[in-house]
Design a protein around this motif. Structure first.
Motif, PDB file in Angstrom:
ATOM      1  N   MET A  51       0.828  -1.209   0.000  1.00  0.00           N
ATOM      2  CA  MET A  51       0.000   0.000   0.000  1.00  0.00           C
ATOM      3  C   MET A  51       0.857   1.252   0.000  1.00  0.00           C
ATOM      4  SD  MET A  51      -3.062  -1.113   2.622  1.00  0.00           S
ATOM      5  CE  MET A  51      -3.915   0.465   2.447  1.00  0.00           C
ATOM      6  N   LEU A  52       1.956   1.211   0.735  1.00  0.00           N
ATOM      7  CA  LEU A  52       2.857   2.368   0.777  1.00  0.00           C
ATOM      8  C   LEU A  52       3.495   2.598  -0.579  1.00  0.00           C
ATOM      9  CD1 LEU A  52       4.204   4.530   2.546  1.00  0.00           C
ATOM     10  CD2 LEU A  52       6.008   2.878   3.064  1.00  0.00           C
ATOM     11  N   ALA A  53       3.909   1.498  -1.231  1.00  0.00           N
ATOM     12  CA  ALA A  53       4.514   1.618  -2.554  1.00  0.00           C
ATOM     13  C   ALA A  53       3.511   2.141  -3.573  1.00  0.00           C
ATOM     14  CB  ALA A  53       5.060   0.263  -3.001  1.00  0.00           C
ATOM     15  N   SER A  54       2.271   1.649  -3.483  1.00  0.00           N
ATOM     16  CA  SER A  54       1.222   2.107  -4.393  1.00  0.00           C
ATOM     17  C   SER A  54       0.936   3.581  -4.199  1.00  0.00           C
ATOM     18  CB  SER A  54      -0.065   1.301  -4.176  1.00  0.00           C
ATOM     19  OG  SER A  54       0.155  -0.066  -4.428  1.00  0.00           O
ATOM     20  N   LYS A  55       0.910   3.998  -2.928  1.00  0.00           N
ATOM     21  CA  LYS A  55       0.654   5.410  -2.622  1.00  0.00           C
ATOM     22  C   LYS A  55       1.763   6.287  -3.163  1.00  0.00           C
ATOM     23  CE  LYS A  55      -0.317   8.539   1.222  1.00  0.00           C
ATOM     24  NZ  LYS A  55      -0.455   8.648   2.691  1.00  0.00           N
ATOM     25  N   ASP A  56       3.009   5.844  -2.951  1.00  0.00           N
ATOM     26  CA  ASP A  56       4.150   6.621  -3.441  1.00  0.00           C
ATOM     27  C   ASP A  56       4.139   6.698  -4.955  1.00  0.00           C
ATOM     28  OD1 ASP A  56       5.004   7.033  -0.885  1.00  0.00           O
ATOM     29  OD2 ASP A  56       6.503   5.419  -0.899  1.00  0.00           O
ATOM     30  N   SER A  57       3.777   5.561  -5.601  1.00  0.00           N
ATOM     31  CA  SER A  57       3.749   5.530  -7.065  1.00  0.00           C
ATOM     32  C   SER A  57       2.696   6.455  -7.622  1.00  0.00           C
ATOM     33  CB  SER A  57       3.480   4.096  -7.535  1.00  0.00           C
ATOM     34  OG  SER A  57       3.368   4.058  -8.930  1.00  0.00           O
ATOM     35  N   SER A  58       1.482   6.413  -7.029  1.00  0.00           N
ATOM     36  CA  SER A  58       0.397   7.253  -7.529  1.00  0.00           C
ATOM     37  C   SER A  58       0.669   8.717  -7.267  1.00  0.00           C
ATOM     38  CB  SER A  58      -0.933   6.846  -6.873  1.00  0.00           C
ATOM     39  OG  SER A  58      -0.864   7.013  -5.469  1.00  0.00           O
ATOM     40  N   SER A  59       1.270   9.014  -6.115  1.00  0.00           N
ATOM     41  CA  SER A  59       1.540  10.418  -5.800  1.00  0.00           C
ATOM     42  C   SER A  59       2.639  10.975  -6.677  1.00  0.00           C
ATOM     43  CB  SER A  59       1.931  10.562  -4.315  1.00  0.00           C
ATOM     44  OG  SER A  59       3.107   9.840  -4.047  1.00  0.00           O
ATOM     45  N   SER A  60       3.597  10.108  -7.068  1.00  0.00           N
ATOM     46  CA  SER A  60       4.673  10.593  -7.928  1.00  0.00           C
ATOM     47  C   SER A  60       4.192  10.757  -9.359  1.00  0.00           C
ATOM     48  CB  SER A  60       5.850   9.612  -7.892  1.00  0.00           C
ATOM     49  OG  SER A  60       5.460   8.363  -8.390  1.00  0.00           O
ATOM     50  N   THR A  61       3.192   9.905  -9.784  1.00  0.00           N
ATOM     51  CA  THR A  61       2.656  10.011 -11.137  1.00  0.00           C
ATOM     52  C   THR A  61       1.739  11.211 -11.255  1.00  0.00           C
ATOM     53  OG1 THR A  61       2.781   7.619 -11.390  1.00  0.00           O
ATOM     54  CG2 THR A  61       1.346   8.794 -12.904  1.00  0.00           C
ATOM     55  N   ALA A  62       0.857  11.355 -10.252  1.00  0.00           N
ATOM     56  CA  ALA A  62      -0.068  12.487 -10.286  1.00  0.00           C
ATOM     57  C   ALA A  62       0.706  13.784 -10.158  1.00  0.00           C
ATOM     58  CB  ALA A  62      -1.068  12.357  -9.132  1.00  0.00           C
ATOM     59  N   GLY A  63       0.517  14.655 -11.074  1.00  0.00           N
ATOM     60  CA  GLY A  63       1.184  15.943 -10.996  1.00  0.00           C
ATOM     61  C   GLY A  63       2.569  15.939 -11.619  1.00  0.00           C
ATOM     62  N   SER A  64       3.058  14.758 -12.031  1.00  0.00           N
ATOM     63  CA  SER A  64       4.356  14.721 -12.682  1.00  0.00           C
ATOM     64  C   SER A  64       4.226  15.305 -14.090  1.00  0.00           C
ATOM     65  CB  SER A  64       4.887  13.284 -12.756  1.00  0.00           C
ATOM     66  OG  SER A  64       4.020  12.483 -13.512  1.00  0.00           O
ATOM     67  N   THR A  65       5.281  15.906 -14.569  1.00  0.00           N
ATOM     68  CA  THR A  65       5.248  16.603 -15.864  1.00  0.00           C
ATOM     69  C   THR A  65       6.129  15.883 -16.875  1.00  0.00           C
ATOM     70  OG1 THR A  65       4.904  18.716 -14.740  1.00  0.00           O
ATOM     71  CG2 THR A  65       5.652  18.797 -17.014  1.00  0.00           C
ATOM     72  N   PHE A  66       5.564  15.655 -18.075  1.00  0.00           N
ATOM     73  CA  PHE A  66       6.349  15.054 -19.157  1.00  0.00           C
ATOM     74  C   PHE A  66       6.860  16.177 -20.050  1.00  0.00           C
ATOM     75  CE2 PHE A  66       7.016  13.147 -23.322  1.00  0.00           C
ATOM     76  CZ  PHE A  66       7.770  12.040 -22.971  1.00  0.00           C
ATOM     77  N   ASN A  67       8.132  16.113 -20.369  1.00  0.00           N
ATOM     78  CA  ASN A  67       8.755  17.166 -21.170  1.00  0.00           C
ATOM     79  C   ASN A  67       8.702  16.816 -22.660  1.00  0.00           C
ATOM     80  OD1 ASN A  67       9.557  18.781 -18.926  1.00  0.00           O
ATOM     81  ND2 ASN A  67      11.235  17.356 -18.533  1.00  0.00           N
ATOM     82  N   PHE A  68       7.866  17.523 -23.386  1.00  0.00           N
ATOM     83  CA  PHE A  68       7.748  17.326 -24.830  1.00  0.00           C
ATOM     84  C   PHE A  68       8.736  18.237 -25.568  1.00  0.00           C
ATOM     85  CE2 PHE A  68       3.546  16.147 -23.255  1.00  0.00           C
ATOM     86  CZ  PHE A  68       3.256  15.000 -23.972  1.00  0.00           C
ATOM     87  N   ASN A  69       9.190  17.771 -26.712  1.00  0.00           N
ATOM     88  CA  ASN A  69       9.955  18.633 -27.617  1.00  0.00           C
ATOM     89  C   ASN A  69       8.933  19.198 -28.613  1.00  0.00           C
ATOM     90  OD1 ASN A  69      11.672  19.934 -29.344  1.00  0.00           O
ATOM     91  ND2 ASN A  69      13.049  18.203 -29.652  1.00  0.00           N
ATOM     92  N   TYR A  70       8.284  20.280 -28.210  1.00  0.00           N
ATOM     93  CA  TYR A  70       7.165  20.817 -28.987  1.00  0.00           C
ATOM     94  C   TYR A  70       7.563  21.243 -30.401  1.00  0.00           C
ATOM     95  CZ  TYR A  70       4.805  20.976 -24.454  1.00  0.00           C
ATOM     96  OH  TYR A  70       4.250  20.645 -23.244  1.00  0.00           O
ATOM     97  N   SER A  71       8.810  21.623 -30.591  1.00  0.00           N
ATOM     98  CA  SER A  71       9.248  22.106 -31.902  1.00  0.00           C
ATOM     99  C   SER A  71       9.185  21.020 -32.975  1.00  0.00           C
ATOM    100  CB  SER A  71      10.675  22.659 -31.813  1.00  0.00           C
ATOM    101  OG  SER A  71      11.587  21.635 -31.467  1.00  0.00           O
ATOM    102  N   GLU A  72       9.123  19.747 -32.559  1.00  0.00           N
ATOM    103  CA  GLU A  72       9.103  18.646 -33.515  1.00  0.00           C
ATOM    104  C   GLU A  72       7.694  18.138 -33.808  1.00  0.00           C
ATOM    105  OE1 GLU A  72      11.662  15.621 -32.007  1.00  0.00           O
ATOM    106  OE2 GLU A  72      13.505  16.755 -32.393  1.00  0.00           O
ATOM    107  N   ARG A  75       1.748  21.750 -35.046  1.00  0.00           N
ATOM    108  CA  ARG A  75       1.205  22.736 -34.105  1.00  0.00           C
ATOM    109  C   ARG A  75       0.095  23.548 -34.760  1.00  0.00           C
ATOM    110  NH1 ARG A  75       5.032  26.038 -34.169  1.00  0.00           N
ATOM    111  NH2 ARG A  75       3.993  27.796 -35.164  1.00  0.00           N
ATOM    112  N   LEU A  76      -0.953  23.764 -33.980  1.00  0.00           N
ATOM    113  CA  LEU A  76      -2.018  24.672 -34.399  1.00  0.00           C
ATOM    114  C   LEU A  76      -2.074  25.804 -33.384  1.00  0.00           C
ATOM    115  CD1 LEU A  76      -4.372  25.209 -36.375  1.00  0.00           C
ATOM    116  CD2 LEU A  76      -5.850  23.915 -34.822  1.00  0.00           C
ATOM    117  N   GLY A  77      -1.737  27.016 -33.822  1.00  0.00           N
ATOM    118  CA  GLY A  77      -1.677  28.141 -32.899  1.00  0.00           C
ATOM    119  C   GLY A  77      -0.273  28.709 -32.829  1.00  0.00           C
ATOM    120  N   LYS A  78      -0.113  29.715 -31.980  1.00  0.00           N
ATOM    121  CA  LYS A  78       1.171  30.398 -31.877  1.00  0.00           C
ATOM    122  C   LYS A  78       2.199  29.576 -31.111  1.00  0.00           C
ATOM    123  CE  LYS A  78      -0.257  35.219 -32.377  1.00  0.00           C
ATOM    124  NZ  LYS A  78      -0.164  36.577 -31.814  1.00  0.00           N
ATOM    125  N   GLU A  79       3.420  29.620 -31.607  1.00  0.00           N
ATOM    126  CA  GLU A  79       4.508  28.868 -30.986  1.00  0.00           C
ATOM    127  C   GLU A  79       4.758  29.316 -29.551  1.00  0.00           C
ATOM    128  OE1 GLU A  79       9.172  27.654 -31.956  1.00  0.00           O
ATOM    129  OE2 GLU A  79       8.136  29.174 -33.147  1.00  0.00           O
TER     130      GLU A  79
END
Length: 250
Positions: A51-72, A75-79
């Motif tokens: 349960m502790l591992a599951s909690k840590d996993s979900s808390s680390s996933t929630a709110g985590s940010t994935f870094n996209f290379n948007y330039s590749e 795109r629709l809209g302003k850069e």
């Protein structure tokens, strides 16, 4: 007299045997209780750790940010739009067609046209072989004319065939581009499809999906954070506003 004497001798021996059996039984009972208690304790510890591992996993996933290379990405809209919305889609996916016809127009109207956000697309071709064909065609259009990509995007979803049939053939895809009068070279489009010109770029998109933990389409991210309900405009709006606030506070 001898019988009485024998009886007197046997009685203490029987008492000793009974006491020993009773002690042995008590010892066995104590051992059983100890084993059961130990097993129960081990189970409780393992459950607690899980349960502790599951909690840590979900808390680390929630709110985590994935870094996209948007330039590749297309795109629709302003850069330089402060909020960046990324959609993962498969051109054979019926739910993606629904997204393109209902949610995307609202995103464009409320955010893209207001310069509040830009919309990006990542190919996640996984439903069938012609998912790949459709993605290769879309990438060819994108590299010929980035603005035409979104017209083609809408046209493919609007003319989507049966999910269980191979409809996105080279002939169909070139014909669709011609029907939409896209400002591109149609012969080059066919060549790119048949030669799989943008295969490596498509594989890069698929890897992005894997790295971002995307397992279904459509999946939407706002400034690198996954949206839990891609068909819920209120949820998307709340996430867009939160992202815009975070950017302005930097």
């Amino acid at each position: 007299m001898s019988k009485t004497k024998n009886n007197k001798v046997m009685a203490p021996q029987l008492n000793k045997q009974e006491k020993r059996r009773a002690e042995l039984e008590k010892q066995k009972q104590k051992t059983r209780i100890l084993i059961i208690s130990t097993v129960a304790l081990v189970v409780i510890i393992f459950v607690g750790l899980f349960m502790l591992a599951s909690k840590d996993s979900s808390s680390s996933t929630a709110g985590s940010t994935f870094n996209f290379n948007y330039s590749e990405l297309p795109r629709l809209g302003k850069e330089d739009a402060p909020v960046k919305i990324v959609e993962f889609g498969d051109f054979k996916c019926p739910a993606c067609a629904q997204f393109s016809g209902t949610i995307k127009p609202q995103i464009v109207q409320d955010y893209v046209n207001q310069d509040k956000a830009a919309l990006y697309f990542v190919n996640m071709a996984f439903i069938g072989p012609d998912s790949v064909t459709a993605s290769l065609a879309a990438l060819s259009v994108y590299h010929q004319n980035s603005d035409a990509f979104w017209t083609y995007y809408d046209a493919m979803y609007a003319n989507q065939g049966d999910e269980n049939k191979e409809w996105a053939t080279a002939d169909f895809l070139v014909s669709l581009a011609q029907k939409e009068k896209l400002p591109i070279d149609f012969d080059l489009l066919r060549k790119d499809i048949e030669n799989r010109t943008y295969e490596s770029e498509l594989q890069s998109d698929i890897k992005i999906a894997k790295d971002a933990g995307v397992t279904s389409t459509p999946t939407v991210f706002v400034n690198g954070v996954k949206v839990d309900e891609p068909f819920n405009m209120k949820a998307i709006d709340a996430q867009v506003k939160a992202a815009a606030t975070a950017v302005s506070a930097q």
